[in-house]
Scaffold this active site. Sequence first.
Site, PDB file in Angstrom:
ATOM      1  N   GLU A 148       0.841  -1.201   0.000  1.00 52.12           N
ATOM      2  CA  GLU A 148       0.000   0.000   0.000  1.00 52.12           C
ATOM      3  C   GLU A 148       0.875   1.249   0.000  1.00 52.12           C
ATOM      4  O   GLU A 148       0.795   2.085   0.917  1.00 52.12           O
ATOM      5  CB  GLU A 148      -0.951   0.003   1.198  1.00 52.12           C
ATOM      6  CG  GLU A 148      -2.014  -1.068   1.118  1.00 52.12           C
ATOM      7  CD  GLU A 148      -3.099  -0.931   2.165  1.00 52.12           C
ATOM      8  OE1 GLU A 148      -2.868  -0.265   3.182  1.00 52.12           O
ATOM      9  OE2 GLU A 148      -4.183  -1.512   1.978  1.00 52.12           O
ATOM     10  N   GLU A 306      -6.347  -7.612  -0.752  1.00 52.84           N
ATOM     11  CA  GLU A 306      -6.735  -7.667   0.660  1.00 52.84           C
ATOM     12  C   GLU A 306      -8.187  -7.248   0.811  1.00 52.84           C
ATOM     13  O   GLU A 306      -8.632  -6.300   0.161  1.00 52.84           O
ATOM     14  CB  GLU A 306      -5.945  -6.655   1.501  1.00 52.84           C
ATOM     15  CG  GLU A 306      -4.498  -6.932   1.719  1.00 52.84           C
ATOM     16  CD  GLU A 306      -3.863  -5.840   2.595  1.00 52.84           C
ATOM     17  OE1 GLU A 306      -4.585  -5.178   3.366  1.00 52.84           O
ATOM     18  OE2 GLU A 306      -2.656  -5.632   2.471  1.00 52.84           O
TER      19      GLU A 306
HETATM   20  C1  GLA Z   1      -3.916  -2.513   5.131  1.00 58.35           C
HETATM   21  C2  GLA Z   1      -2.541  -3.150   5.164  1.00 58.35           C
HETATM   22  C3  GLA Z   1      -2.503  -4.430   5.926  1.00 58.35           C
HETATM   23  C4  GLA Z   1      -3.351  -4.356   7.168  1.00 58.35           C
HETATM   24  C5  GLA Z   1      -4.743  -3.976   6.776  1.00 58.35           C
HETATM   25  C6  GLA Z   1      -5.692  -3.963   7.943  1.00 58.35           C
HETATM   26  O1  GLA Z   1      -4.669  -2.897   4.088  1.00 58.35           O
HETATM   27  O2  GLA Z   1      -2.024  -3.367   3.884  1.00 58.35           O
HETATM   28  O3  GLA Z   1      -1.152  -4.685   6.261  1.00 58.35           O
HETATM   29  O4  GLA Z   1      -2.822  -3.420   8.039  1.00 58.35           O
HETATM   30  O5  GLA Z   1      -4.715  -2.688   6.246  1.00 58.35           O
HETATM   31  O6  GLA Z   1      -7.001  -3.679   7.556  1.00 58.35           O
END
Ligand code: GLA
Length: 661
Positions: A148, A306
């Site tokens: 991210e 995710e």
């Molecule tokens: C983000 C991060 C993950 C985790 C999620 C939790 O998407 O990439 O590492 O922290 O949030 O929701």
Amino acid sequence: MTAWPRLAFGGDYNPEQWPAEVHDEDVALMRESGVNLVTLAVFSWALLEPSEGHYEFGWLDEVVTKLHSGGISIDMATATASPPPWLARRYPETLPVTEDGRTMWPGGRQAFCPSSPVYRERSLGLCRRMGERYGGHDAVVLWHVGNELGNHNAWCYCDVSAAAFRRWLERRYGDVDRLNDAWGTNFWSQRYATFDEVLPPRLAPNFANPTQQLDFRRFSSDELLDNFVAERDVLRELSPAVPVTTNFMVMGHVREMDYWRWASEVDVVSNDHYLNAHDPEGYVELAFSADWTRGLAGGQPWMLMEHSTSAVNWQHRNIAKRPGEMLRNSLQHVARGADAVLFFQWRASRAGAEKYHSGMVPHAGTDTRLWREVVELGDVLQRIREVAGAGARNDVAMVVDWQAWWGAELDSHPTQDLVYLDQAHTLYRALWERGVGVDFVRPDGDLTGYRVVLVPTLYTVTDAAAESVRRAAEEGATVLVTYFSGIVDEHDHVRLGGYPGAFRELLGVFVEEFAPLRTEEKVRLDDGTTADLWTEHLHLRGAEAVASYLDGPLPGTPAVTRHGYGRGAAWYAACRLDDDGVSALVDRLLAESGVVPVVPTRGGVEVARRTAADGRSWLFVVNHTAEPASVAVDGHDLVTDRPTDGALEVPAGGVAVVREG
Ligand code: GLA
């Protein structure tokens, strides 16, 4: 290129949080639930390089071997997402600094300045070692750069960033007078004599220069993209057969990165999405995000890198998902082009800030509803796997842009309450409720063939983008532009001669003044609807009035207009219409353009279609309601493995994926 499993199912796997015996159980449970892909080593830098230049890969080798022998493929992270404590201790200049000069210290995650040459050198060092060690491993089917990028540290205002910003500006403008012209620095005595005087928009006594703010956002997105490209190029050199991705954040109101610029740099687009649990109909925003992600992927499949099995840990109140909700959410993403359903994370952590974030294996273990739903999801994905590779194409295009987003929400504007995505979401919701599919297109993207083109609040617009929208109308599309669009050029300079400068001729209107309303104030329109927040003092210049204000500051003034243009038409909504107003408008646009739903449904029953290159198609039905739904479709439901015989019954809260024909 190496193929990753499709449909992919799995999630972030953080084995370093658990002793080795748990790893054996992990692989067994992954097999039981049908997991075929995990993302490894996202936050492992401190364990892989415990002190500078000293690497320890043994523990990761063991995990890779276990996964490989279990038949689980790996999306290998470069592990550069979060630097270890030694980096900050040894090189404090790598720490990011906020707008008001506060240092962000290690102890959380991602505490690095995106422009730091030290971070770049050390992260590329680790990335190279990862590439050398795992680039040829059969289990590694995908590279995952950072994590991210831009989450938590998108904007850094430190001296290192200031110098990098100046270099970026020199490349953009060449000489300082061009910067002065672009930034309009004759205003408020801001004129720069040399680039050396220029700073990031740090906390100032009054509004910062808007073009400086915009350029700083562009620069910040480019700096992180540069980090991505640098790692990607190392991986391409060492591991040319393995595709490279990084997880985007097209969700909610996250707006830091200009993903239209990023999308062409990744081998496969991947996205993270988390529901806003406070919105009982958050699944509409999920669909919006998934469609926008497919737009980034050029209409082709992408990866959901995710989402969550149940609650997250970072919202104000973290709401657990209801029975069936995880399956519905997952299938929504697949319906809209995802060929992967991955979660953060495999096993819920025991310690650390995310221990109350759900995982695929909950704290309570496998005798739980959540685990049974994970197993069920794995099974459904197996049954529908033939949809992999299919794209989607719709008749309605929505033009969206991060640069317009940044511009529209700058301070020093007619109102601080204008939210860029407001009209995009409202229009999308109306179409979603009608079962009409939407494709997301970049402002200068190809609009050929779209029958309806929606242009919500496209505040910043280049000449090329304005021309592309105009041409769409000329060639027969029904175009809708909403208020505060086409106002400025890419330097945030007003397009003069009456608003909305870039679209005035197309829309056949002339606006002499914006007229935002007072908080809570509403105006009535002569079609029985109302508007709030925003109105405009508009005159017709070829367009006809569709609805006008009955009261408020501008009684009798047109609020919604239509202008026949070329073979199409250009509509303008000059105010923020209420939901009924937007619904009525959408009905008229659909009727005029002949656009019909994917299949007719009732409210709360989501439908979307994926179509393969060879013409095969699949209809997805996601029933978000507490009543069974019936949908007219011929084909075979892959979820129940039954023919539909023309009428499909989808149980309350259930899903169906019908191979049509
Ligand atoms: C983000 C991060 C993950 C985790 C999620 C939790 O998407 O990439 O590492 O922290 O949030 O929701």
